[in-house]
Design an enzyme around this catalytic site. Structure first.
Site, PDB file in Angstrom:
ATOM      1  N   SER A 116       0.868  -1.190   0.000  1.00  0.00           N
ATOM      2  CA  SER A 116       0.000   0.000   0.000  1.00  0.00           C
ATOM      3  C   SER A 116       0.898   1.232   0.000  1.00  0.00           C
ATOM      4  O   SER A 116       1.822   1.349   0.814  1.00  0.00           O
ATOM      5  CB  SER A 116      -0.972  -0.029   1.180  1.00  0.00           C
ATOM      6  OG  SER A 116      -0.307  -0.335   2.374  1.00  0.00           O
ATOM      7  N   GLY A 127      -0.148   4.660  -0.039  1.00  0.00           N
ATOM      8  CA  GLY A 127      -0.842   5.915   0.270  1.00  0.00           C
ATOM      9  C   GLY A 127      -1.543   6.457  -0.965  1.00  0.00           C
ATOM     10  O   GLY A 127      -2.272   5.744  -1.651  1.00  0.00           O
ATOM     11  N   ALA A 128      -1.284   7.746  -1.275  1.00  0.00           N
ATOM     12  CA  ALA A 128      -1.968   8.389  -2.403  1.00  0.00           C
ATOM     13  C   ALA A 128      -1.617   7.749  -3.744  1.00  0.00           C
ATOM     14  O   ALA A 128      -2.343   7.930  -4.728  1.00  0.00           O
ATOM     15  CB  ALA A 128      -1.613   9.869  -2.429  1.00  0.00           C
ATOM     16  N   GLY A 160      -1.710   4.615  -4.302  1.00  0.00           N
ATOM     17  CA  GLY A 160      -2.509   3.400  -4.460  1.00  0.00           C
ATOM     18  C   GLY A 160      -1.820   2.149  -3.986  1.00  0.00           C
ATOM     19  O   GLY A 160      -1.232   2.113  -2.903  1.00  0.00           O
ATOM     20  N   GLY A 208      -4.934   0.982   5.473  1.00  0.00           N
ATOM     21  CA  GLY A 208      -4.237  -0.238   5.048  1.00  0.00           C
ATOM     22  C   GLY A 208      -5.040  -1.478   5.422  1.00  0.00           C
ATOM     23  O   GLY A 208      -5.022  -2.486   4.700  1.00  0.00           O
ATOM     24  N   ASP A 209      -5.745  -1.421   6.537  1.00  0.00           N
ATOM     25  CA  ASP A 209      -6.549  -2.580   6.971  1.00  0.00           C
ATOM     26  C   ASP A 209      -7.731  -2.787   6.016  1.00  0.00           C
ATOM     27  O   ASP A 209      -8.097  -3.921   5.710  1.00  0.00           O
ATOM     28  CB  ASP A 209      -7.062  -2.365   8.399  1.00  0.00           C
ATOM     29  CG  ASP A 209      -5.917  -2.022   9.340  1.00  0.00           C
ATOM     30  OD1 ASP A 209      -4.782  -2.460   9.070  1.00  0.00           O
ATOM     31  OD2 ASP A 209      -6.151  -1.289  10.321  1.00  0.00           O
TER      32      ASP A 209
END
Ligand code: F1X
Length: 309
Positions: free
Chosen positions: A217, A219-220, A222, A248-249
């Site tokens: 993951s 963040g912005a 993707g 993230g979960d």
């Protein structure tokens, strides 16, 4: 059912303050309490997506009772948490309403005794008999062996159950050696594991360390997945401001639901990215904004990436 494991569950407290200034007193304007720890967040999102979900791990003390009461009131998750003598930890997310930045304070968690650990292993093995997939998530409480995720992965594989591993540091390094079906580090965890800050190179390296597939993951930016069938990056159509705790979960829940539904990889990634962004838009950790999720899903862009160098 889908099984999630949260060895270091937490009562997640979210404080909202007008502005966070170190060395000063803050008046909290909003307080939210949720059952947390990564695996419980994953479980809540899976249940909201319509999957029968069972959550195990440890819970104890007054915080553990509060967590279990909230889990029963607010979610359709089946509680299979194992009692522990010490108190479940609290994790505090302080949201600066001015900047939107979040500061996270995570307690270490209760010490788990050898008897409690043995009780957990018995419960885990029993639950595996009914599980279609298992997610092993989060940090370890004191007293739990550091190679625990490798052990739990081997037990799941012996029962024919695929494993998603979402942790960091040494437990991640050791867990990869047991060849989980999918590892989901974030960019920092991936860099700490591999020494590379270039996500594609780092994800390939993480895969060589044992995971059948790696979905990072970012963040912005993707999510980037490197698998035996190919590599892809899925990117949200725009940036979202908000509280990223639990994003993230939600991505893990998207990946895991996609795995049990046997979706093609690009569709799993779109689901993970849309759920992640929809979580940033929700006020408290471990929740997602259903409207944002539905709106975003068709607009996530997937591009092919080279799976090998
Ligand atoms: O200390 P860990 O186990 O690494 O992370 C715990 C935690 O910060 O992660 C979740 C968000 O991902 C929160 O619900 C929770 O409190």
């Amino acid at each position: 059912m889908i099984l999630t494991v949260t060895l270091n569950a937490a009562l997640d407290i979210t404080y909202r303050v007008p502005r966070l200034h170190p060395h000063t007193t803050h008046r909290v304007t909003e307080v939210a309490e949720r059952p947390g720890g990564k695996g419980l967040n994953v479980a809540r999102v899976l249940a909201a997506l319509g999957h029968r979900t069972v959550a195990t791990g440890f819970a104890g003390g007054g915080t553990g009772e509060a967590l279990r009461a909230l889990l029963a009131q607010e979610t359709a998750v089946t509680d299979a948490l194992v009692p522990v003598g010490g108190a479940t930890r609290r994790t505090v997310a302080v949201v600066d309403a001015g900047t939107g930045d979040t500061t996270q304070l995570n307690e270490p968690g209760p010490t788990v005794s050898p008897t409690e650990w043995a009780a957990f292993l018995g419960t885990y093995r029993e639950l595996l008999g009914e599980a279609r997939a298992v997610a092993l998530c989060g940090s370890l409480p004191p007293g739990v062996p550091v190679d625990v995720y490798a052990r739990l992965t081997r037990a799941a594989h012996a029962a024919g159950v695929p494993v998603l591993l979402d942790t960091s540091g040494e437990p991640l390094r050791r867990g990869l050696a047991a060849r989980p079906d999918l590892a989901k580090p974030n960019a920092d965890e991936l860099a700490a594991l591999t020494g590379s800050t270039e996500p594609l190179r780092a994800a390939r390296d993480a895969r060589r360390r044992g995971a059948h597939a790696v979905a990072a993951s970012l963040g912005a930016d993707g999510m980037l997945a490197v698998t035996a069938d190919g590599a892809w990056q899925a990117t949200p159509p725009r940036r979202f401001a908000g509280n990223p705790t639990g994003a993230g979960d939600s991505a893990v829940a998207g990946l895991l639901s996609g795995l049990v539904e046997e979706l093609p990889w690009p569709d799993r990634l779109c689901r993970a990215v849309a759920l992640s962004a929809a979580t940033v838009r929700a006020p408290a950790a471990g929740e997602f904004d259903a409207t944002t999720y539905q709106e975003l899903l068709p607009h996530v862009v997937v591009t092919d990436r080279p799976a090998v160098a």
